[in-house]
Design a protein around this motif. Structure first.
Motif, PDB file in Angstrom:
ATOM      1  N   LEU A  85     -16.757  68.198 -26.310  1.00  0.00           N
ATOM      2  CA  LEU A  85     -16.039  69.297 -26.968  1.00  0.00           C
ATOM      3  C   LEU A  85     -16.790  69.760 -28.210  1.00  0.00           C
ATOM      4  O   LEU A  85     -16.890  70.966 -28.470  1.00  0.00           O
ATOM      5  CB  LEU A  85     -14.626  68.850 -27.332  1.00  0.00           C
ATOM      6  N   ASP A  86     -17.347  68.833 -28.964  1.00  0.00           N
ATOM      7  CA  ASP A  86     -18.157  69.204 -30.133  1.00  0.00           C
ATOM      8  C   ASP A  86     -19.390  69.993 -29.700  1.00  0.00           C
ATOM      9  O   ASP A  86     -19.774  70.979 -30.350  1.00  0.00           O
ATOM     10  CB  ASP A  86     -18.588  67.951 -30.906  1.00  0.00           C
ATOM     11  N   ARG A  87     -20.033  69.559 -28.612  1.00  0.00           N
ATOM     12  CA  ARG A  87     -21.205  70.303 -28.114  1.00  0.00           C
ATOM     13  C   ARG A  87     -20.804  71.712 -27.704  1.00  0.00           C
ATOM     14  O   ARG A  87     -21.527  72.681 -27.964  1.00  0.00           O
ATOM     15  CB  ARG A  87     -21.828  69.588 -26.908  1.00  0.00           C
ATOM     16  N   LEU A  88     -19.661  71.840 -27.052  1.00  0.00           N
ATOM     17  CA  LEU A  88     -19.200  73.162 -26.645  1.00  0.00           C
ATOM     18  C   LEU A  88     -18.994  74.065 -27.855  1.00  0.00           C
ATOM     19  O   LEU A  88     -19.368  75.243 -27.833  1.00  0.00           O
ATOM     20  CB  LEU A  88     -17.903  73.056 -25.845  1.00  0.00           C
ATOM     21  N   ARG A  89     -18.421  73.532 -28.907  1.00  0.00           N
ATOM     22  CA  ARG A  89     -18.192  74.350 -30.098  1.00  0.00           C
ATOM     23  C   ARG A  89     -19.506  74.857 -30.676  1.00  0.00           C
ATOM     24  O   ARG A  89     -19.598  76.011 -31.121  1.00  0.00           O
ATOM     25  CB  ARG A  89     -17.412  73.542 -31.133  1.00  0.00           C
ATOM     26  N   ARG A  90     -20.547  74.016 -30.653  1.00  0.00           N
ATOM     27  CA  ARG A  90     -21.860  74.467 -31.129  1.00  0.00           C
ATOM     28  C   ARG A  90     -22.417  75.551 -30.212  1.00  0.00           C
ATOM     29  O   ARG A  90     -22.988  76.544 -30.674  1.00  0.00           O
ATOM     30  CB  ARG A  90     -22.837  73.284 -31.205  1.00  0.00           C
ATOM     31  N   ALA A 128      -9.403  72.335 -19.361  1.00  0.00           N
ATOM     32  CA  ALA A 128      -8.320  73.083 -20.013  1.00  0.00           C
ATOM     33  C   ALA A 128      -8.558  73.163 -21.522  1.00  0.00           C
ATOM     34  O   ALA A 128      -8.352  74.224 -22.141  1.00  0.00           O
ATOM     35  CB  ALA A 128      -6.976  72.428 -19.719  1.00  0.00           C
ATOM     36  N   LEU A 129      -9.006  72.056 -22.123  1.00  0.00           N
ATOM     37  CA  LEU A 129      -9.347  72.067 -23.552  1.00  0.00           C
ATOM     38  C   LEU A 129     -10.506  73.017 -23.818  1.00  0.00           C
ATOM     39  O   LEU A 129     -10.493  73.790 -24.789  1.00  0.00           O
ATOM     40  CB  LEU A 129      -9.706  70.656 -24.017  1.00  0.00           C
ATOM     41  N   PHE A 130     -11.525  72.967 -22.954  1.00  0.00           N
ATOM     42  CA  PHE A 130     -12.685  73.839 -23.119  1.00  0.00           C
ATOM     43  C   PHE A 130     -12.266  75.312 -23.017  1.00  0.00           C
ATOM     44  O   PHE A 130     -12.720  76.158 -23.796  1.00  0.00           O
ATOM     45  CB  PHE A 130     -13.734  73.551 -22.048  1.00  0.00           C
ATOM     46  N   ALA A 131     -11.423  75.611 -22.048  1.00  0.00           N
ATOM     47  CA  ALA A 131     -10.995  76.995 -21.857  1.00  0.00           C
ATOM     48  C   ALA A 131     -10.200  77.500 -23.056  1.00  0.00           C
ATOM     49  O   ALA A 131     -10.336  78.668 -23.450  1.00  0.00           O
ATOM     50  CB  ALA A 131     -10.162  77.115 -20.581  1.00  0.00           C
ATOM     51  N   ALA A 132      -9.389  76.633 -23.642  1.00  0.00           N
ATOM     52  CA  ALA A 132      -8.631  77.037 -24.833  1.00  0.00           C
ATOM     53  C   ALA A 132      -9.570  77.358 -25.986  1.00  0.00           C
ATOM     54  O   ALA A 132      -9.368  78.340 -26.725  1.00  0.00           O
ATOM     55  CB  ALA A 132      -7.648  75.937 -25.220  1.00  0.00           C
ATOM     56  N   ALA A 136     -10.009  81.234 -27.559  1.00  0.00           N
ATOM     57  CA  ALA A 136      -9.827  81.487 -28.992  1.00  0.00           C
ATOM     58  C   ALA A 136     -11.056  82.141 -29.612  1.00  0.00           C
ATOM     59  O   ALA A 136     -10.948  82.910 -30.577  1.00  0.00           O
ATOM     60  CB  ALA A 136      -9.512  80.181 -29.710  1.00  0.00           C
ATOM     61  N   ALA A 137     -12.240  81.853 -29.043  1.00  0.00           N
ATOM     62  CA  ALA A 137     -13.494  82.389 -29.579  1.00  0.00           C
ATOM     63  C   ALA A 137     -13.899  83.714 -28.939  1.00  0.00           C
ATOM     64  O   ALA A 137     -14.897  84.313 -29.337  1.00  0.00           O
ATOM     65  CB  ALA A 137     -14.613  81.367 -29.390  1.00  0.00           C
TER      66      ALA A 137
END
Length: 278
Positions: A85-90, A128-132, A136-137
């Protein structure tokens, strides 16, 4: 009737240098480039300086970015969810800085010998977490059917999409990858997955050996897929990912000459189906 699709492609299949990537894509008539790596650095590891440098080069050449081809989810399902999830945010920050909308992702590997069904709930929960995060972004995740992950066959991909049920999670369709897991792409998967199909990755493969070949020379049912997409009104990206020289866990390579061969083969099929590539 003629329909128009936007031609793009994985730049690092041409060369590690984005200037050469851009030159070849432009020469082939593309208006966009898909970013997986640049100067030998994977997009998940870009810092702000690398991202800004790449954006400057592409702006100068007049190429936009169609998608960021991240490796998110191309890890074992047993890996810590928080790390991915941290990698996805980057990656989302990089994607926005490059002016792109789409991010390619995957749906995790089971352990050796582990049935895919055993990781189903963990996969759905993470995506589902990734899609949220993506929604949002203001970006869209496109799931690629990489061989060996949970979502490598149409039925499990449909399960992911219908369960997560998010406008920020869609399908990136890869005919060759389906062939390599014993799926007849159009026959077995098109009708099932068409409601979520939002990004087309262009490569083909031979069923007997799994060898990747130019579009139309394998068993990927590419002509049937393209004809059906055109009839259905698809107007999105078509992204060249030839893999003609080599393929490995985190990508592939073709070189300028083979990349051009792949592009011309695809253009012939597209034009035969009444699709204009721009």
């Amino acid at each position: 009737m003629t329909t128009t699709w936007t031609l793009t492609g994985f730049g690092d299949e041409v060369d590690p240098d984005p200037r050469l990537q851009a030159a070849v894509l432009l020469a082939l008539g593309a208006s966009h480039l898909e970013v997986r790596s640049a100067w030998g650095t994977n997009v998940a590891d870009f810092d702000e300086e690398t991202t800004a440098r790449l954006r400057t080069i592409l702006d100068e050449q007049g190429l936009a970015v169609s998608a960021v081809a991240s490796p998110i989810g191309k890890v074992p399902a047993a890996a810590p969810a928080a790390d991915e999830l941290d990698r996805l945010r980057r990656v989302i920050r990089t994607t926005r800085a490059l002016g792109a909308r789409y991010i390619r992702i995957f749906s995790f590997y089971p352990a050796d010998g582990q049935p895919p069904a055993d990781i189903r709930d963990a996969v759905v929960e993470r995506l589902a977490l990734f899609a949220a995060e993506a929604e949002a972004a203001g970006v869209v995740l496109v799931h690629e059917n990489e061989k060996g992950i949970f979502g490598d066959v149409p039925e499990r991909i449909a399960d992911i999409m219908s369960t997560v049920d998010s406008p920020a999670l869609r399908v990136a369709w890869d005919n060759a990858n389906f062939v390599q897991v014993g799926v007849r792409p159009f026959t077995d998967g098109y009708a099932l997955l068409r409601p979520w199909l939002e990004y087309l990755q262009v490569k083909d493969a031979v069923a007997e050996s799994g060898t990747v070949v130019p579009a139309g020379e394998g068993d990927g049912e590419l002509a049937a897929t393209i004809e059906a997409l055109a009839a259905d009104g698809y107007t999105g990206f078509a992204s060249l990912e030839p893999h003609l020289a080599e393929g490995h866990e985190f990508g592939g390579f073709s070189g300028p000459a083979a990349y051009g061969q792949a592009a011309r083969a695809f253009r012939r099929i597209a034009e035969g189906a009444g699709v204009r590539l721009v």
